[in-house]
Motif scaffolding. Structure first.
Motif, short mmCIF file in Angstrom:
data_model
loop_
_atom_site.label_atom_id
_atom_site.label_comp_id
_atom_site.label_asym_id
_atom_site.label_seq_id
_atom_site.Cartn_x
_atom_site.Cartn_y
_atom_site.Cartn_z
N GLU A 239 0.78 -1.27 0.08
CA GLU A 239 0.04 0.01 -0.17
C GLU A 239 0.91 1.30 -0.07
O GLU A 239 0.44 2.47 -0.58
N ALA A 240 1.87 1.21 0.64
CA ALA A 240 2.92 2.34 0.80
C ALA A 240 3.34 2.69 -0.66
O ALA A 240 3.81 3.77 -0.89
N THR A 241 3.55 2.01 -1.52
CA THR A 241 4.23 2.10 -2.86
C THR A 241 3.09 2.64 -4.15
O THR A 241 3.38 2.70 -5.23
N LEU A 242 1.76 2.90 -3.41
CA LEU A 242 0.93 3.35 -4.40
C LEU A 242 1.51 4.67 -4.78
O LEU A 242 1.10 5.02 -6.19
N LEU A 243 2.09 5.60 -4.28
CA LEU A 243 2.75 6.59 -4.99
C LEU A 243 3.83 6.48 -5.99
O LEU A 243 4.28 7.32 -6.55
N PHE A 244 4.33 5.26 -5.98
CA PHE A 244 5.43 5.06 -6.91
C PHE A 244 5.19 3.67 -7.62
O PHE A 244 5.71 2.53 -7.63
N PRO A 245 4.25 3.89 -8.61
CA PRO A 245 4.07 2.59 -9.47
C PRO A 245 4.97 2.47 -10.51
O PRO A 245 6.19 3.23 -10.32
N LEU A 246 5.07 1.46 -11.66
CA LEU A 246 6.32 1.54 -12.54
C LEU A 246 5.67 1.73 -13.97
O LEU A 246 4.42 1.07 -14.22
N SER A 247 6.47 2.39 -15.12
CA SER A 247 5.97 2.77 -16.11
C SER A 247 6.51 1.78 -16.89
O SER A 247 7.99 1.51 -16.88
N VAL A 248 5.97 0.91 -17.99
CA VAL A 248 6.51 -0.15 -18.64
C VAL A 248 6.30 0.11 -20.00
O VAL A 248 5.09 0.44 -20.49
N VAL A 259 1.17 1.82 -17.05
CA VAL A 259 1.31 1.91 -15.70
C VAL A 259 1.18 0.78 -14.99
O VAL A 259 0.04 0.18 -15.14
N ARG A 260 1.70 -0.01 -14.00
CA ARG A 260 1.82 -1.15 -13.24
C ARG A 260 1.94 -0.71 -11.84
O ARG A 260 2.93 0.01 -11.27
N THR A 261 0.84 -1.17 -10.86
CA THR A 261 0.99 -0.80 -9.53
C THR A 261 1.41 -2.00 -8.67
O THR A 261 0.90 -3.32 -9.17
N VAL A 262 2.20 -1.99 -7.68
CA VAL A 262 2.76 -2.92 -7.03
C VAL A 262 1.22 -3.74 -6.09
O VAL A 262 0.58 -2.91 -5.64
N GLN A 263 1.34 -5.12 -6.19
CA GLN A 263 0.31 -5.63 -5.68
C GLN A 263 0.89 -6.53 -4.24
O GLN A 263 0.01 -6.75 -3.34
N ALA A 264 2.09 -7.21 -4.41
CA ALA A 264 2.69 -7.97 -3.28
C ALA A 264 4.03 -7.90 -3.55
O ALA A 264 4.82 -7.73 -4.41
N PHE A 265 4.56 -8.23 -2.12
CA PHE A 265 6.18 -8.56 -2.12
C PHE A 265 6.34 -9.98 -1.81
O PHE A 265 5.56 -10.69 -1.00
N ASP A 266 7.68 -10.44 -2.12
CA ASP A 266 8.01 -11.89 -1.77
C ASP A 266 9.48 -11.58 -1.12
O ASP A 266 10.57 -11.23 -2.01
N GLU A 267 9.66 -11.50 0.24
CA GLU A 267 10.79 -11.09 0.74
C GLU A 267 11.87 -12.48 0.25
O GLU A 267 13.19 -11.83 0.32
N GLN A 268 11.44 -13.59 0.26
CA GLN A 268 12.57 -14.68 0.18
C GLN A 268 12.96 -14.50 -1.42
O GLN A 268 14.26 -14.76 -1.78
N GLN A 269 12.23 -14.26 -2.59
CA GLN A 269 12.56 -14.11 -3.76
C GLN A 269 12.81 -12.79 -4.27
O GLN A 269 13.73 -12.65 -5.20
#
Length: 382
Positions: A239-248, A259-269
């Protein structure tokens, strides 16, 4: 062409009665909160269906209902367009038995094109959680072969992300997609998309990705690179990355950047899941939000509509739930900006979505995020 918009609210109903325009050339679009659509004893849907038994009725659940310059929750927005000469086709598909969104999209567009050689436009509404929106849009583009303008969006469920609905035979259903084909020599369809995001940092190559999961940028773990670049601004949750999406974008620039919005993190990967596919070898760049620029950027969507003066205008507005989260109390500012750049008598209806589908290149539509899109409908007199 005649057009009407209205909104149902619990306890008060509609401010104005539904117009008596039933017929096979009437398109009725219904956008409502998931709880309103699935209510068994107090749903407003039966009233709509009773008023338009022979019309084409489509709709979906939302992350906010749009009517004019307002966004509401827990309501039902209804937009009725009675065409004089435009032909309509409606097709629905169950997506729960097959995860191949690309094939479903292709088949739907091919069926519409075969049903009417004068096909000009396709409106698509899809389950927002079970569909791969990027692949659905790609399949529709391939099946339509550039003959029809393809726009639409993915259904929402507020900020719950639990389940979404699409209307099938007048009933809300999960795991479904519907398309409407519009045909006719007098039909005019306009479109546009507006963002307003600012560029942050250099372009980077997507060196490893799979579907919507990004593993590496420039050979570096994506999550680590994001955190190193943003520092404390990154936060510990998506949720904190809503201000920082990715342009592809594609390396050759043949298709506009999405524009792509972050949905989830995987710390291990050390990977990041986004709300749409990120193709390997594409070019990506971080972006950041400026509220004033987002509001102004929404107005850019009107520029490409190419409206004909003096004709009634029905405007379908689909904006991203991520934009609403970022804009907060200023959400309606972006709707006011759009309205200010349309003709004063243009009607506006739509919803906040889990993804927007709009043209991204010549004869190609794609899935957008963090974007406001519009589709306009006009009809020349016979």
């Amino acid at each position: 062409m005649r057009a009407w918009t209205g909104q149902w609210r619990a306890g008060t109903g509609y401010a104005d009665p539904l117009p008596a325009w039933d017929g096979p050339a009437t398109l009725v679009m219904v956008f409502g909160a998931a709880a309103v659509l699935e209510a068994t004893d107090s749903s407003p849907l039966p009233e709509v269906l009773a008023a338009y038994p022979t019309s084409v009725v489509i709709g979906c659940s939302t992350a906010g209902e749009i009517l004019g310059e307002r966004v509401e929750d827990g309501t039902l927005t209804v937009a009725v367009t009675s065409f004089a000469s435009t032909r309509l086709q409606l097709i629905t598909r169950d997506m729960s038995a097959s995860r191949d969104s690309h094939q479903i999209g292709r088949e739907l567009a091919e069926e519409l094109a075969a049903g009417d050689p004068g096909l000009k436009g396709i409106i698509v509404l899809s389950d927002g959680l079970r569909a791969n929106g990027a692949e659905l849009a790609r399949g529709l583009s391939e099946g339509g072969r550039g003959r029809a303008l393809i726009t639409g969006g993915l259904a929402g469920d507020g900020h719950r992300f639990d389940r979404t609905w699409v209307l099938v035979d007048g009933r809300p259903r999960t795991g479904a997609v519907c398309v409407v084909g519009l045909s006719g020599p007098n039909l005019r369809i306009g479109h546009g998309a507006g963002g307003g995001w600012s560029i942050l940092g250099p372009e980077r190559k997507v060196t490893r990705s799979e579907g919507n999961v990004l593993y590496e940028l420039d050979g570096q773990p994506a999550l680590g690179l994001y955190r190193n670049y943003l520092g404390e601004q990154m936060g510990d949750t998506p949720e904190a990355t809503l201000l920082f999406p990715l342009s592809v974008r594609t390396p050759d620039g043949a298709q506009s950047a999405v524009v792509r919005t972050v949905q989830a993190f995987d710390e291990q990967q050390q990977s990041m899941a986004f709300t749409g596919d990120i193709r390997q070898n594409s070019v990506a760049r971080l972006m950041r939000a400026n509220i004033d620029e987002l509001v102004e950027g929404a107005g850019d969507a009107v520029k490409g509509a190419e409206l004909m003066p003096g004709l009634p205008v029905m405007t379908l507005v689909i904006s991203c739930v991520g934009r609403r989260a970022v804009l907060g109390q200023r959400t309606e500012d972006e709707l006011e900006t759009v309205a200010s750049r349309l003709p004063t008598d243009a009607l506006i209806a739509g919803f906040y979505s889990y993804g927007e589908i709009s043209p991204i290149g010549e004869k190609t539509s794609g899935l957008l995020n963090q974007t406001l899109t519009i589709t306009t409908f006009q009809e020349l007199p016979s």
